[in-house]
Motif scaffolding. Structure first.
Motif, PDB file in Angstrom:
ATOM      1  N   LEU A   4    -181.614 -27.066 -65.643  1.00 14.59           N
ATOM      2  CA  LEU A   4    -180.956 -26.355 -66.731  1.00 14.59           C
ATOM      3  C   LEU A   4    -180.127 -27.333 -67.564  1.00 14.59           C
ATOM      4  O   LEU A   4    -179.599 -28.313 -67.031  1.00 14.59           O
ATOM      5  N   PRO A   5    -179.987 -27.065 -68.861  1.00 18.52           N
ATOM      6  CA  PRO A   5    -179.081 -27.884 -69.669  1.00 18.52           C
ATOM      7  C   PRO A   5    -177.670 -27.824 -69.091  1.00 18.52           C
ATOM      8  O   PRO A   5    -177.195 -26.756 -68.692  1.00 18.52           O
ATOM      9  N   HIS A   6    -177.018 -28.971 -69.046  1.00 20.38           N
ATOM     10  CA  HIS A   6    -175.678 -29.067 -68.476  1.00 20.38           C
ATOM     11  C   HIS A   6    -174.634 -29.077 -69.590  1.00 20.38           C
ATOM     12  O   HIS A   6    -174.727 -29.870 -70.524  1.00 20.38           O
ATOM     13  N   ILE A   7    -173.653 -28.206 -69.463  1.00 20.74           N
ATOM     14  CA  ILE A   7    -172.520 -28.139 -70.392  1.00 20.74           C
ATOM     15  C   ILE A   7    -171.254 -28.436 -69.601  1.00 20.74           C
ATOM     16  O   ILE A   7    -171.005 -27.841 -68.551  1.00 20.74           O
ATOM     17  N   LEU A   8    -170.463 -29.347 -70.123  1.00 23.94           N
ATOM     18  CA  LEU A   8    -169.173 -29.685 -69.515  1.00 23.94           C
ATOM     19  C   LEU A   8    -168.071 -28.974 -70.278  1.00 23.94           C
ATOM     20  O   LEU A   8    -167.963 -29.107 -71.497  1.00 23.94           O
ATOM     21  N   VAL A   9    -167.290 -28.172 -69.558  1.00 21.86           N
ATOM     22  CA  VAL A   9    -166.136 -27.479 -70.128  1.00 21.86           C
ATOM     23  C   VAL A   9    -164.887 -28.247 -69.709  1.00 21.86           C
ATOM     24  O   VAL A   9    -164.629 -28.407 -68.511  1.00 21.86           O
ATOM     25  N   LEU A  10    -164.153 -28.727 -70.694  1.00 23.57           N
ATOM     26  CA  LEU A  10    -162.926 -29.485 -70.431  1.00 23.57           C
ATOM     27  C   LEU A  10    -161.722 -28.739 -70.965  1.00 23.57           C
ATOM     28  O   LEU A  10    -161.741 -28.229 -72.091  1.00 23.57           O
ATOM     29  N   ASN A  11    -160.676 -28.702 -70.163  1.00 21.80           N
ATOM     30  CA  ASN A  11    -159.409 -28.087 -70.549  1.00 21.80           C
ATOM     31  C   ASN A  11    -158.302 -29.120 -70.462  1.00 21.80           C
ATOM     32  O   ASN A  11    -158.204 -29.860 -69.482  1.00 21.80           O
ATOM     33  N   GLY A  12    -157.476 -29.159 -71.486  1.00 21.53           N
ATOM     34  CA  GLY A  12    -156.428 -30.157 -71.596  1.00 21.53           C
ATOM     35  C   GLY A  12    -155.109 -29.756 -70.960  1.00 21.53           C
ATOM     36  O   GLY A  12    -155.050 -28.873 -70.085  1.00 21.53           O
ATOM     37  N   PRO A  13    -154.043 -30.406 -71.414  1.00 21.32           N
ATOM     38  CA  PRO A  13    -152.742 -30.298 -70.761  1.00 21.32           C
ATOM     39  C   PRO A  13    -152.181 -28.880 -70.727  1.00 21.32           C
ATOM     40  O   PRO A  13    -152.340 -28.111 -71.672  1.00 21.32           O
ATOM     41  N   ASN A  14    -151.557 -28.594 -69.614  1.00 23.74           N
ATOM     42  CA  ASN A  14    -150.848 -27.350 -69.322  1.00 23.74           C
ATOM     43  C   ASN A  14    -151.764 -26.159 -69.056  1.00 23.74           C
ATOM     44  O   ASN A  14    -151.286 -25.100 -68.678  1.00 23.74           O
ATOM     45  N   LEU A  15    -153.072 -26.331 -69.222  1.00 23.35           N
ATOM     46  CA  LEU A  15    -153.966 -25.214 -68.949  1.00 23.35           C
ATOM     47  C   LEU A  15    -154.110 -24.955 -67.448  1.00 23.35           C
ATOM     48  O   LEU A  15    -154.581 -23.899 -67.054  1.00 23.35           O
ATOM     49  N   ASN A  16    -153.644 -25.889 -66.629  1.00 18.66           N
ATOM     50  CA  ASN A  16    -153.572 -25.634 -65.189  1.00 18.66           C
ATOM     51  C   ASN A  16    -152.547 -24.539 -64.874  1.00 18.66           C
ATOM     52  O   ASN A  16    -152.552 -23.983 -63.789  1.00 18.66           O
ATOM     53  N   LEU A  17    -151.703 -24.211 -65.838  1.00 19.52           N
ATOM     54  CA  LEU A  17    -150.677 -23.176 -65.652  1.00 19.52           C
ATOM     55  C   LEU A  17    -151.113 -21.805 -66.170  1.00 19.52           C
ATOM     56  O   LEU A  17    -150.295 -20.876 -66.226  1.00 19.52           O
ATOM     57  N   LEU A  18    -152.392 -21.680 -66.559  1.00 21.76           N
ATOM     58  CA  LEU A  18    -152.871 -20.391 -67.051  1.00 21.76           C
ATOM     59  C   LEU A  18    -152.570 -19.282 -66.043  1.00 21.76           C
ATOM     60  O   LEU A  18    -152.641 -19.491 -64.840  1.00 21.76           O
ATOM     61  N   GLY A  19    -152.261 -18.136 -66.569  1.00 20.71           N
ATOM     62  CA  GLY A  19    -151.933 -16.984 -65.738  1.00 20.71           C
ATOM     63  C   GLY A  19    -150.444 -16.824 -65.532  1.00 20.71           C
ATOM     64  O   GLY A  19    -149.957 -15.718 -65.339  1.00 20.71           O
ATOM     65  N   THR A  20    -149.712 -17.941 -65.592  1.00 22.16           N
ATOM     66  CA  THR A  20    -148.261 -17.877 -65.427  1.00 22.16           C
ATOM     67  C   THR A  20    -147.514 -18.413 -66.647  1.00 22.16           C
ATOM     68  O   THR A  20    -146.376 -18.044 -66.878  1.00 22.16           O
ATOM     69  N   ARG A  21    -148.138 -19.282 -67.423  1.00 22.85           N
ATOM     70  CA  ARG A  21    -147.500 -19.868 -68.601  1.00 22.85           C
ATOM     71  C   ARG A  21    -147.700 -18.948 -69.803  1.00 22.85           C
ATOM     72  O   ARG A  21    -148.824 -18.749 -70.259  1.00 22.85           O
ATOM     73  N   GLU A  22    -146.629 -18.391 -70.308  1.00 23.35           N
ATOM     74  CA  GLU A  22    -146.655 -17.547 -71.501  1.00 23.35           C
ATOM     75  C   GLU A  22    -147.886 -16.630 -71.530  1.00 23.35           C
ATOM     76  O   GLU A  22    -148.726 -16.733 -72.421  1.00 23.35           O
ATOM     77  N   PRO A  23    -147.995 -15.719 -70.561  1.00 24.60           N
ATOM     78  CA  PRO A  23    -149.191 -14.870 -70.499  1.00 24.60           C
ATOM     79  C   PRO A  23    -149.383 -14.007 -71.742  1.00 24.60           C
ATOM     80  O   PRO A  23    -150.513 -13.625 -72.043  1.00 24.60           O
TER      81      PRO A  23
END
Length: 148
Positions: A4-23
Motif C-alpha cells: 500500500l502507498p505509505h503516508i507519514l503523519v507528523l505532528n509538531g510541538p505540544n501536540l503530545n498534550l492533546l486531550g488536556t491542552r486547551e481542549p
C-alpha cells in the motif's frame, strides 16, 4: 502483492498534550487516539499510515528527509513551527513529496502571528479549523492524488 502507498503523519510541538491542552481549542482526543484515527482512516483509503510526534524541529526535519525513501506523501501539523520554521519549509521542498498541512484550529481566527505559515507555500493544500476531521480529509486528498 503490491504494498500500500505509505503516508507519514507528523505532528509538531505540544501536540503530545492533546486531550488536556486547551481542549476548547484543540479538542479532547489524545495524540494516541488521533494516531489510531489516522491509521484507521488510511486503511479505509487503501493507505498505510505511520505517525510520529516531536517537540524538536530538527527531529521533524530528519523524519521529512527520511520520508523521501519510505513514503509517498506526508500529512504535517507543524503546530507552532508553522509560523517560525524555514527549516521545515526547506526540508519539505527538498524531498518533493506531496504534503498536506493540517491544523486542528482555524489559525486565521486566532492571534495575528498565527496567520502566516512558512509550510503553506510548499504544501499541496492546507486544512485548518476542522479538528481531527482535517487529518482524514488530508489523507483522502493524498489518496486521490496518488491514484492520479
Amino acid at each position: 502483492m503490491a504494498s500500500l502507498p505509505h503516508i507519514l503523519v507528523l505532528n509538531g510541538p505540544n501536540l503530545n498534550l492533546l486531550g488536556t491542552r486547551e481542549p476548547d481549542v484543540y479538542g479532547k482526543m489524545t495524540l494516541s487516539e488521533l494516531e489510531s484515527f489516522c491509521r484507521t482512516a488510511g486503511e479505509k483509503l487503501g493507505l498505510e499510515v505511520s505517525c510520529n510526534q516531536s517537540n524538536h524541529e530538527g527531529e521533524l526535519v530528519g523524519w521529512i528527509q527520511q520520508a523521501r525513501d519510505s513514503a509517498q506523501g506526508l500529512v504535517l501539523n507543524p503546530a507552532g513551527y508553522s509560523h517560525t520554521s524555514v527549516a521545515l519549509r526547506d526540508a519539505i521542498a527538498a524531498v518533493g513529496l506531496p504534503l498536506i498541512e493540517v491544523h486542528l484550529s482555524n489559525i486565521h481566527k486566532r492571534e495575528s502571528f498565527r496567520h502566516h505559515s512558512y509550510v503553506s507555500a510548499v504544501a499541496e493544500g492546507v486544512i485548518c479549523g476542522l479538528g481531527v476531521e482535517g487529518y482524514r480529509l488530508a489523507l483522502q486528498a493524498l489518496a486521490q492524488k496518488l491514484k492520479g
